[in-house]
Structures are given as structure tokens and as C-alpha cells.
Design a protein around this motif. Structure first.
Motif, PDB file in Angstrom:
ATOM      1  N   ALA A 126       0.837  -1.201   0.000  1.00 44.58           N
ATOM      2  CA  ALA A 126       0.000   0.000   0.000  1.00 44.58           C
ATOM      3  C   ALA A 126       0.873   1.254   0.000  1.00 44.58           C
ATOM      4  O   ALA A 126       0.578   2.238  -0.696  1.00 44.58           O
ATOM      5  CB  ALA A 126      -0.919  -0.010   1.225  1.00 44.58           C
ATOM      6  N   TYR A 127       1.955   1.220   0.763  1.00 42.82           N
ATOM      7  CA  TYR A 127       2.889   2.348   0.846  1.00 42.82           C
ATOM      8  C   TYR A 127       3.563   2.601  -0.505  1.00 42.82           C
ATOM      9  O   TYR A 127       3.673   3.739  -0.969  1.00 42.82           O
ATOM     10  CB  TYR A 127       3.931   2.031   1.919  1.00 42.82           C
ATOM     11  CG  TYR A 127       5.015   3.058   2.116  1.00 42.82           C
ATOM     12  CD1 TYR A 127       4.805   4.186   2.896  1.00 42.82           C
ATOM     13  CD2 TYR A 127       6.278   2.869   1.543  1.00 42.82           C
ATOM     14  CE1 TYR A 127       5.819   5.111   3.106  1.00 42.82           C
ATOM     15  CE2 TYR A 127       7.290   3.781   1.743  1.00 42.82           C
ATOM     16  CZ  TYR A 127       7.057   4.905   2.522  1.00 42.82           C
ATOM     17  OH  TYR A 127       8.070   5.824   2.718  1.00 42.82           O
ATOM     18  N   SER A 128       4.003   1.516  -1.162  1.00 42.32           N
ATOM     19  CA  SER A 128       4.753   1.670  -2.398  1.00 42.32           C
ATOM     20  C   SER A 128       3.885   2.172  -3.548  1.00 42.32           C
ATOM     21  O   SER A 128       4.382   2.848  -4.455  1.00 42.32           O
ATOM     22  CB  SER A 128       5.412   0.338  -2.796  1.00 42.32           C
ATOM     23  OG  SER A 128       4.458  -0.604  -3.246  1.00 42.32           O
ATOM     24  N   ARG A 129       2.604   1.851  -3.520  1.00 43.56           N
ATOM     25  CA  ARG A 129       1.730   2.267  -4.618  1.00 43.56           C
ATOM     26  C   ARG A 129       1.554   3.782  -4.665  1.00 43.56           C
ATOM     27  O   ARG A 129       1.199   4.337  -5.709  1.00 43.56           O
ATOM     28  CB  ARG A 129       0.367   1.584  -4.519  1.00 43.56           C
ATOM     29  CG  ARG A 129       0.416   0.110  -4.886  1.00 43.56           C
ATOM     30  CD  ARG A 129      -0.977  -0.467  -5.079  1.00 43.56           C
ATOM     31  NE  ARG A 129      -1.650   0.136  -6.218  1.00 43.56           N
ATOM     32  CZ  ARG A 129      -1.442  -0.210  -7.481  1.00 43.56           C
ATOM     33  NH1 ARG A 129      -0.558  -1.145  -7.779  1.00 43.56           N
ATOM     34  NH2 ARG A 129      -2.104   0.371  -8.456  1.00 43.56           N
ATOM     35  N   GLN A 130       1.783   4.440  -3.555  1.00 39.82           N
ATOM     36  CA  GLN A 130       1.711   5.897  -3.570  1.00 39.82           C
ATOM     37  C   GLN A 130       2.813   6.498  -4.438  1.00 39.82           C
ATOM     38  O   GLN A 130       2.612   7.526  -5.092  1.00 39.82           O
ATOM     39  CB  GLN A 130       1.819   6.437  -2.139  1.00 39.82           C
ATOM     40  CG  GLN A 130       0.705   5.967  -1.224  1.00 39.82           C
ATOM     41  CD  GLN A 130       0.914   6.418   0.211  1.00 39.82           C
ATOM     42  OE1 GLN A 130       1.611   7.385   0.480  1.00 39.82           O
ATOM     43  NE2 GLN A 130       0.311   5.708   1.151  1.00 39.82           N
ATOM     44  N   ALA A 131       3.977   5.853  -4.449  1.00 43.87           N
ATOM     45  CA  ALA A 131       5.104   6.352  -5.244  1.00 43.87           C
ATOM     46  C   ALA A 131       5.170   5.711  -6.622  1.00 43.87           C
ATOM     47  O   ALA A 131       5.507   6.371  -7.610  1.00 43.87           O
ATOM     48  CB  ALA A 131       6.414   6.106  -4.495  1.00 43.87           C
ATOM     49  N   TYR A 132       4.847   4.405  -6.687  1.00 43.50           N
ATOM     50  CA  TYR A 132       4.987   3.662  -7.938  1.00 43.50           C
ATOM     51  C   TYR A 132       3.712   2.872  -8.234  1.00 43.50           C
ATOM     52  O   TYR A 132       3.668   1.647  -8.075  1.00 43.50           O
ATOM     53  CB  TYR A 132       6.185   2.712  -7.867  1.00 43.50           C
ATOM     54  CG  TYR A 132       7.495   3.390  -7.541  1.00 43.50           C
ATOM     55  CD1 TYR A 132       8.030   4.348  -8.399  1.00 43.50           C
ATOM     56  CD2 TYR A 132       8.191   3.093  -6.376  1.00 43.50           C
ATOM     57  CE1 TYR A 132       9.230   4.987  -8.109  1.00 43.50           C
ATOM     58  CE2 TYR A 132       9.394   3.715  -6.072  1.00 43.50           C
ATOM     59  CZ  TYR A 132       9.895   4.667  -6.945  1.00 43.50           C
ATOM     60  OH  TYR A 132      11.088   5.294  -6.648  1.00 43.50           O
ATOM     61  N   PRO A 133       2.663   3.544  -8.671  1.00 38.52           N
ATOM     62  CA  PRO A 133       1.384   2.850  -8.903  1.00 38.52           C
ATOM     63  C   PRO A 133       1.418   1.846 -10.040  1.00 38.52           C
ATOM     64  O   PRO A 133       0.531   0.985 -10.127  1.00 38.52           O
ATOM     65  CB  PRO A 133       0.421   4.007  -9.214  1.00 38.52           C
ATOM     66  CG  PRO A 133       1.291   5.122  -9.702  1.00 38.52           C
ATOM     67  CD  PRO A 133       2.566   4.989  -8.925  1.00 38.52           C
ATOM     68  N   ASP A 134       2.423   1.927 -10.913  1.00 38.85           N
ATOM     69  CA  ASP A 134       2.484   1.030 -12.071  1.00 38.85           C
ATOM     70  C   ASP A 134       3.434  -0.144 -11.872  1.00 38.85           C
ATOM     71  O   ASP A 134       3.715  -0.881 -12.817  1.00 38.85           O
ATOM     72  CB  ASP A 134       2.894   1.815 -13.320  1.00 38.85           C
ATOM     73  CG  ASP A 134       1.839   2.834 -13.719  1.00 38.85           C
ATOM     74  OD1 ASP A 134       0.648   2.501 -13.631  1.00 38.85           O
ATOM     75  OD2 ASP A 134       2.207   3.967 -14.086  1.00 38.85           O
ATOM     76  N   ILE A 135       3.955  -0.306 -10.650  1.00 39.54           N
ATOM     77  CA  ILE A 135       4.757  -1.492 -10.345  1.00 39.54           C
ATOM     78  C   ILE A 135       3.841  -2.565  -9.765  1.00 39.54           C
ATOM     79  O   ILE A 135       3.077  -2.312  -8.835  1.00 39.54           O
ATOM     80  CB  ILE A 135       5.896  -1.172  -9.356  1.00 39.54           C
ATOM     81  CG1 ILE A 135       6.971  -0.313 -10.036  1.00 39.54           C
ATOM     82  CG2 ILE A 135       6.529  -2.462  -8.826  1.00 39.54           C
ATOM     83  CD1 ILE A 135       8.152   0.021  -9.143  1.00 39.54           C
ATOM     84  N   ASN A 136       3.927  -3.767 -10.318  1.00 42.15           N
ATOM     85  CA  ASN A 136       3.181  -4.916  -9.812  1.00 42.15           C
ATOM     86  C   ASN A 136       4.141  -5.895  -9.145  1.00 42.15           C
ATOM     87  O   ASN A 136       5.347  -5.877  -9.423  1.00 42.15           O
ATOM     88  CB  ASN A 136       2.451  -5.623 -10.965  1.00 42.15           C
ATOM     89  CG  ASN A 136       1.514  -4.693 -11.698  1.00 42.15           C
ATOM     90  OD1 ASN A 136       0.718  -4.008 -11.073  1.00 42.15           O
ATOM     91  ND2 ASN A 136       1.609  -4.656 -13.018  1.00 42.15           N
ATOM     92  N   TYR A 137       3.589  -6.750  -8.284  1.00 37.94           N
ATOM     93  CA  TYR A 137       4.432  -7.667  -7.523  1.00 37.94           C
ATOM     94  C   TYR A 137       4.004  -9.116  -7.741  1.00 37.94           C
ATOM     95  O   TYR A 137       2.812  -9.415  -7.867  1.00 37.94           O
ATOM     96  CB  TYR A 137       4.356  -7.353  -6.023  1.00 37.94           C
ATOM     97  CG  TYR A 137       4.916  -5.994  -5.678  1.00 37.94           C
ATOM     98  CD1 TYR A 137       6.272  -5.823  -5.443  1.00 37.94           C
ATOM     99  CD2 TYR A 137       4.081  -4.877  -5.602  1.00 37.94           C
ATOM    100  CE1 TYR A 137       6.792  -4.583  -5.138  1.00 37.94           C
ATOM    101  CE2 TYR A 137       4.597  -3.621  -5.294  1.00 37.94           C
ATOM    102  CZ  TYR A 137       5.947  -3.491  -5.064  1.00 37.94           C
ATOM    103  OH  TYR A 137       6.461  -2.251  -4.773  1.00 37.94           O
ATOM    104  N   ARG A 138       4.989  -9.997  -7.801  1.00 37.17           N
ATOM    105  CA  ARG A 138       4.749 -11.437  -7.804  1.00 37.17           C
ATOM    106  C   ARG A 138       5.453 -12.008  -6.579  1.00 37.17           C
ATOM    107  O   ARG A 138       6.681 -11.923  -6.466  1.00 37.17           O
ATOM    108  CB  ARG A 138       5.274 -12.085  -9.088  1.00 37.17           C
ATOM    109  CG  ARG A 138       4.908 -13.563  -9.198  1.00 37.17           C
ATOM    110  CD  ARG A 138       5.295 -14.173 -10.539  1.00 37.17           C
ATOM    111  NE  ARG A 138       6.735 -14.359 -10.649  1.00 37.17           N
ATOM    112  CZ  ARG A 138       7.514 -13.697 -11.487  1.00 37.17           C
ATOM    113  NH1 ARG A 138       7.002 -12.773 -12.280  1.00 37.17           N
ATOM    114  NH2 ARG A 138       8.815 -13.935 -11.547  1.00 37.17           N
TER     115      ARG A 138
END
Length: 300
Positions: free
Chosen positions: A111-123
Motif C-alpha cells: 500500500a505504501y509503495s503504490r503511492q510512489a509507484y502505482p504502475d509497479i506490480n508484484y509477484r
């Protein structure tokens, strides 16, 4: 050696499947197979070993993989420099994690990272700390988080966050009467819920057991499980007591489901590490995630 062959090879290794890799990079499965055959023919070695379950790297494939990654990453870096002003940080980052950071650090981090990098996805893949190390050494994930350091000079281990091992018990009158101070001589009489061998929590717990002189003879074990969440649930149900990560039991202690005991006379701290392969050049999404993950963990 064509980059499209390299791209197909990397996709098959990451997906452990020709069919899944074909879907991921929008090619047909026969095309993927042809690319791999052409690459193996050019190199004169077999790169992949096919089994009934999945596809794994051969010995030659393990050697070739980091060089293949460098070729693709060099291409990405070149394109990034050419289009620097237009560059958006996006892509998929794979993380192998042990259960404690996987369940009690990463959900809040996403949730924290999406504020800075909304277009990064995680596996995400979860296993014990020993399995996390193996996934890094075999190039199965970009980065790992675990509590066991590797002696392999190919695996870089950087301190990421502090944790502490505590004793937890059912919240019953018997343990409430201890007023937060568990008698050392009582520990030998208890029945325990344990993590499995290979777990970083188990490794740290065994160190504490030695410091408390509990290793002279085997403890009475009622239950051995694969995650800290299952340990916690077992204690909540009154099956036994357990040594467990303090990160894992914050909510249960606050809700009065279990009681926490510490031993200030011995060192119960442990380190969680960020892991990655020395030979793996990191594309921009991965380096961006590493940077913001370190930033997030400073505030834990």
C-alpha cells in the motif's frame, strides 16, 4: 544470438513452463520452443531440463542465466537512457519472502509503495528462509527477504529490519498471574508449538533455547507447523506456548488473545535481510522497489 531468443529463455525460466511463458510474452508455445532450440543450438549446450512437473535450468543454464539477464537489462537501460524524459517506472518485481515479512511487513509495504509507484506490480512467493535463499541463488526471483544469511558469495545480504523473538502463551489465569515475568525454571515443563526446520524463526528460537539452557534434552512438542500464523493460532487455542517473532503477534496481544513474555537478560533480537544475486543486474523497477522498501522498513 537474437534478443527474442533470450527473452523467451528468461520467460520460460521465470514461469517454469513453456505454455505460461508463451502467454506472458504473447507468443505461441511452438514459437517459444523454437527460440529455445535455436539458442541451445547456437551455444551447443542444453539450457533447460524438462520434467513432468516443471522446467528447470541445467548446469549450463545456471551459468548462462545471469549473462542472459544482463543482455536484456542492458537493452532496457539503453532504452531508458534514450527515452529518459519519457520513462515511467513500471513493471513486475518478484519477491521471495519468509512468512514473517510476507505476512506482517509486505502487505503494508504494498500500500505504501503504490503511492510512489502505482504502475509497479508484484509477484510474491512464500517459503521458509532457506527456501528464499535458494530462490535467489537459482535466479527465480528478483529479491528476497529472510532472516538467514548465506555463506554463498553470490548472494548479497543487506540488513533490512530488526525483529525480536518473544515467548507467547494462552491468555489464561495461570499465565496472567505471572505478571509479565515467566519463570525460567518453568520453561522446561511447558508444551510447545514450533516452526519447521529451515525457518528463520526456528533457527532464532533454538539460539534462545540454548541461552536459556533448554537444549539439554528435547522439549515436549505438541505441534510443528510451517508458518508463524499457524503457531500463533495454535497458542490462541491453548495447544501450547511458543517462541515467535514479535512482529507476528502485535494484533493478537493487543486483542488479548495471547500473552507475551520477554527475557531481558539474553539477546532475543534478530535481523531480517534483503537478499539478491550478485550477478543479477537490476532493472529500474527493482532498484526503485529496493530503495522504497528500505525507506519503509526504517519506520517499523
Amino acid at each position: 544470438m537474437r534478443l527474442e531468443y533470450i527473452r523467451s529463455f528468461i520467460s520460460v525460466v521465470n514461469c517454469k513452463s513453456f505454455s505460461v511463458a508463451a502467454k506472458q510474452i504473447f507468443l505461441s508455445q511452438p514459437t517459444i520452443s523454437t527460440h529455445i532450440k535455436q539458442l541451445e543450438s547456437e551455444l551447443g549446450v542444453q539450457l533447460l531440463v524438462r520434467s513432468t512437473k516443471d522446467v528447470i535450468l541445467s548446469d549450463a543454464g545456471v551459468i548462462f542465466y545471469p549473462f542472459a539477464m544482463r543482455l536484456l537489462e542492458t537493452e532496457s537501460e539503453a532504452l531508458a537512457q534514450i527515452h529518459k524524459n519519457e520513462m515511467e517506472i513500471k513493471g513486475t518485481v518478484s519477491i521471495a519472502t519468509s512468512s514473517v515479512p510476507g505476512n506482517y511487513i509486505l502487505p503494508q509495504f504494498f500500500a505504501y509503495s503504490r503511492q510512489a509507484y502505482p504502475d509497479i506490480n508484484y509477484r510474491i512467493s512464500e517459503g521458509d528462509s532457506a527456501e528464499v535463499l535458494q530462490s535467489i541463488l537459482h535466479f527465480e526471483t528478483d529479491i528476497g527477504i529472510g532472516s538467514i544469511r548465506s555463506n554463498n558469495d553470490k548472494c548479497m545480504c543487506q540488513p533490512l529490519a530488526k525483529d525480536r523473538i518473544v515467548l507467547v502463551t494462552p491468555n489464561t489465569e495461570e499465565y496472567q498471574n505471572m505478571k509479565g515475568k515467566f519463570p525460567i525454571d518453568r520453561l522446561r515443563q511447558e508444551t510447545y508449538v514450533l516452526r519447521e526446520s529451515g525457518s528463520g524463526t526456528r533457527f532464532a528460537s533454538e539460539s534462545i533455547e540454548r541461552a536459556l539452557n533448554l537444549d539439554a534434552r528435547p522439549l515436549k512438542v505438541a505441534l510443528q507447523v510451517e508458518t508463524s500464523e499457524m503457531v500463533k493460532r495454535g497458542v490462541e487455542q491453548g495447544i501450547g506456548v511458543a517462541f515467535i517473532s514479535s512482529l507476528a503477534i502485535k494484533d493478537s496481544v493487543a486483542q488479548g488473545k495471547i500473552l507475551k513474555f520477554e527475557f531481558p537478560d539474553i539477546d532475543t533480537n534478530r535481523q531480517l535481510y534483503l537478499l539478491y544475486h550478485k550477478d543479477r543486474m537490476m532493472p529500474l523497477p527493482v532498484t526503485s522497489v529496493i530503495k522504497i522498501l528500505r525507506q519503509f522498513c526504517q519506520n517499523l
